[in-house]
Every structure is written in structure tokens, then in C-alpha cells.
Design a protein around this motif. Sequence first.
Motif, short mmCIF file in Angstrom:
data_model
loop_
_atom_site.label_atom_id
_atom_site.label_comp_id
_atom_site.label_asym_id
_atom_site.label_seq_id
_atom_site.Cartn_x
_atom_site.Cartn_y
_atom_site.Cartn_z
N ALA B 136 -71.55 26.88 45.22
CA ALA B 136 -72.60 25.94 44.81
C ALA B 136 -72.10 25.00 43.72
CB ALA B 136 -73.84 26.70 44.35
N ILE B 137 -71.36 25.55 42.75
CA ILE B 137 -70.84 24.69 41.68
C ILE B 137 -69.77 23.74 42.26
CG2 ILE B 137 -69.66 24.65 39.45
CD1 ILE B 137 -70.83 27.46 38.97
N TYR B 138 -68.92 24.30 43.13
CA TYR B 138 -67.92 23.47 43.81
C TYR B 138 -68.58 22.28 44.51
CZ TYR B 138 -64.28 22.34 47.28
OH TYR B 138 -63.35 21.69 48.07
N SER B 139 -69.76 22.53 45.10
CA SER B 139 -70.47 21.48 45.82
C SER B 139 -70.72 20.25 44.96
CB SER B 139 -71.83 21.99 46.31
OG SER B 139 -71.68 23.07 47.17
N VAL B 140 -71.12 20.48 43.72
CA VAL B 140 -71.45 19.36 42.85
C VAL B 140 -70.21 18.49 42.62
CG1 VAL B 140 -72.31 18.71 40.57
CG2 VAL B 140 -73.31 20.67 41.77
N VAL B 141 -69.10 19.14 42.27
CA VAL B 141 -67.85 18.40 42.10
C VAL B 141 -67.48 17.69 43.40
CG1 VAL B 141 -65.41 18.58 41.48
CG2 VAL B 141 -67.09 20.15 40.47
N TYR B 142 -67.70 18.41 44.49
CA TYR B 142 -67.31 17.86 45.79
C TYR B 142 -68.03 16.55 46.08
CZ TYR B 142 -66.05 17.68 50.67
OH TYR B 142 -65.54 17.27 51.87
N PHE B 143 -69.35 16.54 45.90
CA PHE B 143 -70.09 15.32 46.28
C PHE B 143 -69.80 14.16 45.33
CE2 PHE B 143 -73.07 18.54 48.22
CZ PHE B 143 -72.68 18.27 49.51
N VAL B 144 -69.59 14.47 44.06
CA VAL B 144 -69.35 13.39 43.10
C VAL B 144 -67.94 12.82 43.25
CG1 VAL B 144 -69.26 12.77 40.66
CG2 VAL B 144 -71.01 14.35 41.48
N LEU B 145 -66.99 13.68 43.54
CA LEU B 145 -65.59 13.25 43.44
C LEU B 145 -64.79 13.45 44.73
CD1 LEU B 145 -63.78 12.09 41.22
CD2 LEU B 145 -62.97 14.41 40.80
N ILE B 146 -64.78 14.68 45.24
CA ILE B 146 -63.83 15.00 46.31
C ILE B 146 -64.22 14.31 47.61
CG2 ILE B 146 -62.66 16.85 47.54
CD1 ILE B 146 -63.28 18.72 45.20
#
Lengths: 429, 429, 429
Positions: B136-146
Motif C-alpha cells: 500500500a505504501i509502495y502504491s503511493v510512491v508508484y502513482f506519484v513517481l514510478i
Amino acid sequence: MTAAFLANNLWVLLCGLFVFMMTMAVGLLEVGELGQRVVVSLVKTILITGLAVLVMAIVGFNTAFAPTLGGVIGDPRYGAGLFLGGFSPGLSDSWWSVTGGLRTGTYFLFETAFASVTLALVGVIALHKMKLSAFAIYSVVYFVLIWALPAAWIWNPSGWLAKLGMVDFAGGLVVHGAAGAAGLGIVWQIWREEKAKGLKVSPPVHYQVNPGWLTVAILLLWVGWFGFNPGSVLAFNDEAIIVVETTFVAAAAAMVSTSLTAYLVTSELFNPLYVVNGILMGLIVITPVAGFVSPGSALILGLLCGPIFVYAEKLVGRAKWLSDPVGLFPGHLVGGIFGVLMIAFFAQNQFATGSGFPGLPNGLFFGGGAAAVKQLGIEVLGIAAAVVAVFVLSHLTVRVLAALMRGITTNYGAADAVDATPGASATLA
Amino acid sequence: MTAAFLANNLWVLLCGLFVFMMTMAVGLLEVGELGQRVVVSLVKTILITGLAVLVMAIVGFNTAFAPTLGGVIGDPRYGAGLFLGGFSPGLSDSWWSVTGGLRTGTYFLFETAFASVTLALVGVIALHKMKLSAFAIYSVVYFVLIWALPAAWIWNPSGWLAKLGMVDFAGGLVVHGAAGAAGLGIVWQIWREEKAKGLKVSPPVHYQVNPGWLTVAILLLWVGWFGFNPGSVLAFNDEAIIVVETTFVAAAAAMVSTSLTAYLVTSELFNPLYVVNGILMGLIVITPVAGFVSPGSALILGLLCGPIFVYAEKLVGRAKWLSDPVGLFPGHLVGGIFGVLMIAFFAQNQFATGSGFPGLPNGLFFGGGAAAVKQLGIEVLGIAAAVVAVFVLSHLTVRVLAALMRGITTNYGAADAVDATPGASATLA
Amino acid sequence: MTAAFLANNLWVLLCGLFVFMMTMAVGLLEVGELGQRVVVSLVKTILITGLAVLVMAIVGFNTAFAPTLGGVIGDPRYGAGLFLGGFSPGLSDSWWSVTGGLRTGTYFLFETAFASVTLALVGVIALHKMKLSAFAIYSVVYFVLIWALPAAWIWNPSGWLAKLGMVDFAGGLVVHGAAGAAGLGIVWQIWREEKAKGLKVSPPVHYQVNPGWLTVAILLLWVGWFGFNPGSVLAFNDEAIIVVETTFVAAAAAMVSTSLTAYLVTSELFNPLYVVNGILMGLIVITPVAGFVSPGSALILGLLCGPIFVYAEKLVGRAKWLSDPVGLFPGHLVGGIFGVLMIAFFAQNQFATGSGFPGLPNGLFFGGGAAAVKQLGIEVLGIAAAVVAVFVLSHLTVRVLAALMRGITTNYGAADAVDATPGASATLA
């Protein structure tokens, strides 16, 4: 594209997508009614979906819808349909783009979805008895020839029955009746092989209701029918919206009528199988007339469905040489043909005009008189021609397959005899 | 809005809705292939769906699609995208409304659905091995950046790769290739933790086919792809309809090609996993070229899918340090990149013009010559840049998470070793 | 039809189809949360779907939407609605065709789907406790009268509350609040019968999460809400697209807010029930204001949902005389009414104008001042009137049914006491 052309393509394309979902929905219906035993139905309907797209894209779309050779079959070499135009980047100036501006992709998706779901209906008779490999090969013949013929005769404006004045709005005959006839051709061969094994009765496949899958199936099928009938106007206009009314009202009335008829016969209220089959029967019966009748007529037709389905099911159930638990014959064959006949009774010219059939006379109940009787004759001729042709071609195809593959049936006899015994109840706990 | 603007928004909005359904469909696919063991996949894909909407609405839509800062990343402060305009009732005069009249809500839903399903694809490598909280935390980074970077580079017209002339129609690289690269970054960390636990082989997650969920999944995914590719024209025009043809034909051809290739290798016909994976492989491979090629080319590309998938799957299966039963690497990574490369071979300028890329040269098979070779070079550069960037960022993110959360993996080793043993068959009974 | 009329009908018709799917989706939600025990919910929601279409087509559409008799109830004899026009082929010149060009079939399908899903929400309180036959008869009264009254008062422009200036965008009160009030009328009768059997506590129906059905349910419900809210603009325009934003953002924010609130209370992260209920709570709360507020306000409203839902659920859970595991009261009743009240705080006139309510004043947070306070008074009056009327009518109906059918409850006591004991966990394994 003009606003109307944009709307027509958007509408028919989306309706095509909804119909596209119906093939796998039929697989879920089989599992929902018959249980895990027929889980092969799911692979079968996925395969049908893919094979329909592939075979229709190569040549089946042409054999059904290209300008016909003598009214009998579409020209397989027609440029816009052969490999969907192949590598040509130019938009073909095909006939189906003329009136409502339907592009090839639009019309292709819509009709391919119809071909696909028709074969899925045929396939409910295969149950777990027919080899999947045999069914896959049958599919190819089906899309090129068996499905294409009634479509070329009735829906293709250059077909011989269309030229006689035969109409079949969204496929009471081209889809449902023809599916029944094709299924009959298959089940006869299954019975021939069963007899050769020494069986006196075709091993029945009993109900094992799985309510979850049954619900998903009827939901997808009802949504699919939103595409099936209203999309069959092949345009987005006032009549397309009226077809939403006729379709939904017939389904709802038939649900009530079938549930109550079944209650009178079995004393069991709201058996999920009759609730669902009622909806389907209503959708089937309204299919060939949905674009020709009023919402009031649709209500009446829906109410007639209950007695017809329950009685037809009882009749078919007496046959010892076939097992038809999903109701191909009482539902699709009887219901589809009944609906086609109703054109001559319930049609109203003003509705039909909106569907693109300004020449269709009023039915007998709306003062059609002699013109309606003539229409009835044409419809009966069309039914006879299509049912016979499809039955013969379907049976010949499986006969050839049986010869090549040492029979089309699997080894199901013993196992089936066992699992038929316990808990084969159609009722929810 | 004009008729064309109405049609464009209606089309892209509905296509966005169909793509929106794909994220949870990937969860159903995981359960359909791997059984109840990975039931956490369902919660995971529901969470992804919600987080995508929330994070993209706050800032992720901007980092991907707002006018870029130096071609690298969208300006996070762009008014129309930041909190979707916040409390402002005025319709922002955003760049995406200029050409086809797409409103912010239309473009937002469509692209958010893409971001969401991309992460769902990444997530199939998490299986039941990765902590849901870490994901879930990875998701946030994912949508903003990755996720945002390849989109900003290639789909955002002000991105550096877009300016070089790189094209990727509906996301062979931005979605499928990038999902593979991001998944590689995660699975490497999983393996690092598995090694630290003393494991010599990454515990495989075997197949336990659930045909019902598998069917629902492939149905929803195919329907979703109707939105994915045809919607990527970002307008409702003739080319959008042709993309329906190329997408569906490639899927169907790949289904047949993969089923038959698998039959040659395993002697088993119509294994549901290969039927379904064939369809998916066809859809993946056509994705980056669907708006640039003819139906004929789509058929050829579909037929190539079988050997590519079966061989790539075999290759990936040899790796002892990862388990990839749903086929992220042979399917999405290999298929997506292969499709992008095919742009330089199969593209035809007349189709690409309809998709909004009038500058794309014909491919090598259609007389593109030097221009096509140059295009190939650009595509290769773009693939390398995006795959490396996404892999590095993804891996760094999970490394940081592992440091903060004492590892990203759950305790699955023992249990998995047990349930891997019996009945782990991919075949329908 | 003009381009705008084509787009409006296409949009509202498709939105109606998405809402149509929600009724059976509620059945799947019940099974997804409560397990096979409530499998009768599936038949129930299929029946509701069909009965809604039939009863609304005959007269229910009129009692809700025909020009009212004194602002109280629609004229049942209005030509365009009675039997949907009966056998008349002429397109009625009905009031709903005037502004946006909505045809009868379009408006009928859309509103019938709303009536249907409202009853499905009422039905979650029936669980497996209420006789299906009693519920079916209740349905008929419901569609003709109980659902129709709030709709005739608030959504019908000639209704007395509408004339006072009451607004309820997509049914915070007409759907969700009223469903809660009607359910309260039923559950009180269930408790009366339970008490008469000597029970001290209403036998609770515990959770038995089936993650597959839960996922399908939330997917269909979210897709359905795409029709529910954006379709409620009753036109395809800029505001309809903004409503997609407000609806989706509120759902996503509420998912996060509810998951985290539940974590603070239960220490369990991402319990699928709270993830799903959070999404639903966000969708419910935004429903009555979705067409009046900005995306920024939708985000705030979504974040408020978590504490409200978790606290309301706790409160309802204390009542010994009812079992409400699916959350009719904390979700639909509380959430729906809360959302309606928020109109007076968050509304912005410029958004409301796009939804067809140019007279709605800004809310208190946007400088509405005295006008907003007056609006709050009107909304409170409307809530009180509708909740009381629906509760009384619903309870009277089941009282009459109980008298006629020797009670409306089934024999579930003993069996339920057993299956309530073991493994009734809401958590995924």
C-alpha cells in the motif's frame, strides 16, 4: 462523421460489446445450473469467443454479410470483409456504411458477437458429453457456413428471404431458432453414439444449482440483451430506445408468468431455475419482434411465456434420447420460433419503420388483414427453410467429425450415472 | 460541446470505465489461476483501485500529464490537475481540452484507470509473499513517481521521449513493459529476503485453477481492453473503430496460436491457462501498435504470440530465484516490449494519422526504409530508458520500505512448501 | 434528435444500464459478506430486478414522475407512463422530453433502476429471516407507493418539496435515507415476531466473508455508481463529467479514511469489510451533493466518512433487537442523511447550475450565509417528512402482510444460533 453517424457507431459498437459478453455468460449459466461437472463449458465458451472473432474476421463476416451470390451466401471475396480489409488503410466503401454510417469495425463486432453467442447456445447441448476438440473444429464450419446461411438469407438485404419480405428483428430465428436446429443435429449424433454403446436412455445431466454463478450469468445475459435487441436497430434513434422498453418489459413479465406457472405445476414458489428461465424466455420471445411492437404488446408476449416454456419443457423432458437441462429446445427453439410467428400478429408499422422496416405490415391484431396473413406465410417459409438447412448442415458436420475422430463423445457414461443420483436438486436450500 | 467533442468525451469516459474494471479483474485472474491461497490479491486490487483514484487526484495526474518540467516530470502545481482543480468551479483551460475537447474528468478517469491497472500487473509478482501494508505504501510512491515518469516522457507531448518521436500507442512500454520492470525491482528484494532466510530456491506458487474466476477475469480483461486500446485514440473517430478490429483480432489469433503451440510442447489441448494467457498475450502485443496497423497485420502479430509466450515462459520458469506463475515477465515484459519494437515493422502512416500521430513513418514491411530504422532506434532508446528508470526506482522504494518495516515479505515459507505438493495441477478435471 | 439530445439519451440510457446492474450486485454483496447462508438474497435481488421493471412499467413510473396530483403523488393515468404508452406508436409529448430531450424509455430505465436498487438496499435487512413470498408482495406496494412518494415529492419538479426548493442530487434521501427508513419498518416487524417467539435478542447474522463475491459486488457497485451519480445530471455536459470526479474521489478518500479509522479501533489493517464499506460510505455520502460540489469538497467529504461510519456502526451494533450486518443503518440511513445535510455547507452554485439547479445557493462554507441556512431548513424538513412517511408506510405494509400470512418471518432461530458460533470471522485467512 455527422452527429447521427457518431451516435450510431457509438451505440452499435457498445451494444456489440455487451453482446460479446454473452458467450462466456452462457458458460457461467451452464455451471450455474449444472454445477462443476460441466466446468468444461467455461473453456468451451472462451474458445468460442476467440474463434468467432478469428473466423469471422477472416471470412465468416463475408459469407454472412457481403453482397450475396444469388441470395444464398455472401461473397467470400468481398474486399471490406475479407480479413477485415487486410492491410488496406483505405476505408472500404462497403454497403453497410451507406445508410446509418456504420463502419466495418462496428458492424463486424456487433454481428460477430451474435454469431459467437449463437454457437454458445448450440453448445449447451454438448454438456460434458462432446469432445472439446470436436466442438472446436465444428466451430470453424459453424461460423463460415452454418451460422452464415440464415444470416445471409434474412439479415443480409440481398438474401433471398429478405427479398421475399421476411423479417426477424434481432434473431428469433437467425439466433435462437437456428441454435436449436443446430443443437438438434449434434444431439442426434450424441444419441447415435450412446445407442452404439448399448445405452437405452441418454444419461441425463441433472441440475446442481450454483446460485452465485447463476446470478452473474443472468445479470450478464440481461445486460447483453440490452445490446442484442436495442442495438439491432443498427442506429441510435427513438425506436432503439423503445426497444429497450419492449425488451425489458417482456423479460420482467415472463419472469413473473413463468414463476407463477411453475408454482401451479410444482407447488414450489420462486425456484431460481424458473425465475431465471422465465427472464430468458421473455428475452427470447421478444427478440424477433422487439423493434416492431409496442410496450403493451411486449407485456402480453411476456405473460404468454410462462405456460409456453413450462409446457414445452415438460414435452422435451419426455424424450429419452436427449438431455437438455439448460433448455435449448423449450427455450431457444420453441421460444424463438414462437416469437417470429408473433410478428404477423403484433407488429405495428410505425414501430417497424423506426427499425428500418417501413414495408412491414401491421399484424393481425392491429388490422393487418391479408397483408399480415401473407407475412405469416413468409415467416413460416423462412422458419422451415432455415431450420431444415441448419439442422442438416450441423448433423452432416458432426457425422463427418465422428468418422474422422472415432466419435464425437467423451467417456462420461459411468461417472454420470453416479453423480446423477444424490443431491441433484434444483432448489436452493 | 460540439457533436465531435460530445462523442469524444463520451467515448473516452466509457473506455475509462472499462479500464477501471481491469484492476480488480487482475485480482480475480490471480485467484482464478492460483486459487484461494492468493485471496489477499482481491483486497490488494480493491486497495489499488481506490489509492489510484485518490493519489492521482491529488497530484499523480499532474506528475504524469501536466506540462513537464524540462521534459522529465509533469509540473505538480498545474492548476487543472492539482486536487483536480480543488474548489474552483471554473473549467480550467487545460492543454488536454484543446485538440479533442477532452474534459479534465474524462482524461483523468481514463489515465487513472491505466495507472491503476499497471500497478495491479506489478502486483501479481507480490503473490502472497509481500506484506499488504508495504504494498500500500509502495502504491503511493508508484502513482506519484514510478508510473508517472514513463507516462510523462512518452505520452505527455512535452516529454523528452515524445519530442524525440517515440510512440507507444496504448502502453506496451508505459503499462506492460514498465509493469515488468517495476515487478523485477520488487521480486529481487523478495529474493534477497528469501536468501537471508536461508532459502536456496524461491518457494514457487503453483497453479490451482478456479475456472469460474478465471472466466470472469478474462471476460472483464477483454472488455477492459476494449477501453484500453480503442479509447487510446482519445477521440471517437474512424481509427478508434479500426482499433477495435486490430485489438480483437490479435487476441483471437493469439489464443489459437498459443493453444496450439502449448499442445505441441505439452501434448495437452486447450489447457485453460494457455487459452487465457494466449488471449492476454495477443492483447499485450497489439497494445503499443493497435492504432498504427491494419487488421491483417494484427492477425500476423497475434499468430506470433504463441511461440513467443511459450518460449519466454519456459525461460523465465528456469529462474530459481523468482516465482511468476501469472506471467508478468513472459507476458507483460516480453510481450509489451516486443510489441513496441513491432511499430518499426508494421506501422502504416495512414492508420497512425487517425490515432493522432501523422508523423509516424511506415514500418519496414511497408516501405518505411531509413525512417523506419530511425524509428526503431528511438523505440529501443525509449525502452532502455524507461525500463532502467522504473526498475531502479521500484527497487529503491522497496529497499527503503524493507529497512523501515523489517523486510517486505510475510512468513509464507513453510505453509507454501506444503500446499505446493498436492493437486497443484493446472488442468481442469 | 440534435447532437445534444443524442448524447443526453445515450448517456442516461447507458448510466441506467449500469445502475440496473446494482440490484443483483447488492445480492452478491450480501453473499460476499455473510456467506452461503443468505443465498436466498440472490433470488431476491433477481426478483426485485424483474418486479421493478414490470411494476414501474405498468404504473409505478407514473406515481413517481407523472405530473403530480397536488404535489403529493404522480398521476397514475398519465398517458406516456401508463403501460409505457400501451399500444400507442406515437411518441408522447411528455414533460421529461422537453428540457434535455430525454425519451420515455431513457428516463424510465434510469429511474426504474434507481427504484430497483433502493429496494435491494431495503432487502439487506431481510437477510434470511423474511419470507421471500412476503418480500415479493411488499415489492409491489413498494414500487407503486413507498418508493414513489419521496421521488414524487423531491425529484418530480411538480412535487411539494421540490417546489419548496429541496434538492437531493442523486438520492441521499430518495434512495439511501428512504431505504433505511423502509428497512426500519420491516425490521421492527421482524423483531415483533421474534419477541412473540420468546427471543430476548434478535438472532444476529454474523460475517462469513467470501472475498470473490465481495470483490465482484464492490466492482459492480462502483461501476453502477458511475451511472448513479454522473447520470443524474440527466444530460451529458461538462457537469456530468465533473460528477465522475466528485463521485470517484469521495469513494477513494472514504476507503482510506475508513480503513485507517477501523485500524485505530480494531488494530486490524485492511479488513476487507472496512475497505469495501469505506468505498460504499464515500459513494453514499457524495450521492446527494455530487452535482453541487467541487472535487476538493468531495475529498473532504470522503475523509469524513471513516469516523462517521465506524462510530455509527458501533452504535447500531448495540441494539439487541435487530441484526444489520450489511450496514443499512450506519451506511445508507446515516450516510445518506448526512450527505443531504452537507448540501447546505458545501454546495457551490456554479456546479449546481450545470446539474440543472441554477437556484441552489452556495453552502455555508462558500459564503451562502442566510440563504444556506434557509436551504438547511428545507433539507431538514424534507428529510423528516420522507423518513416518517416511508417508515410508516413500510411498517403498515408488513403489518398487513403479517396478518395475512401468519407472520413475515421464516423459521431460522435454531439453525442460526448454531451457525453463529464457529468461524464467524470477518477476516481473510
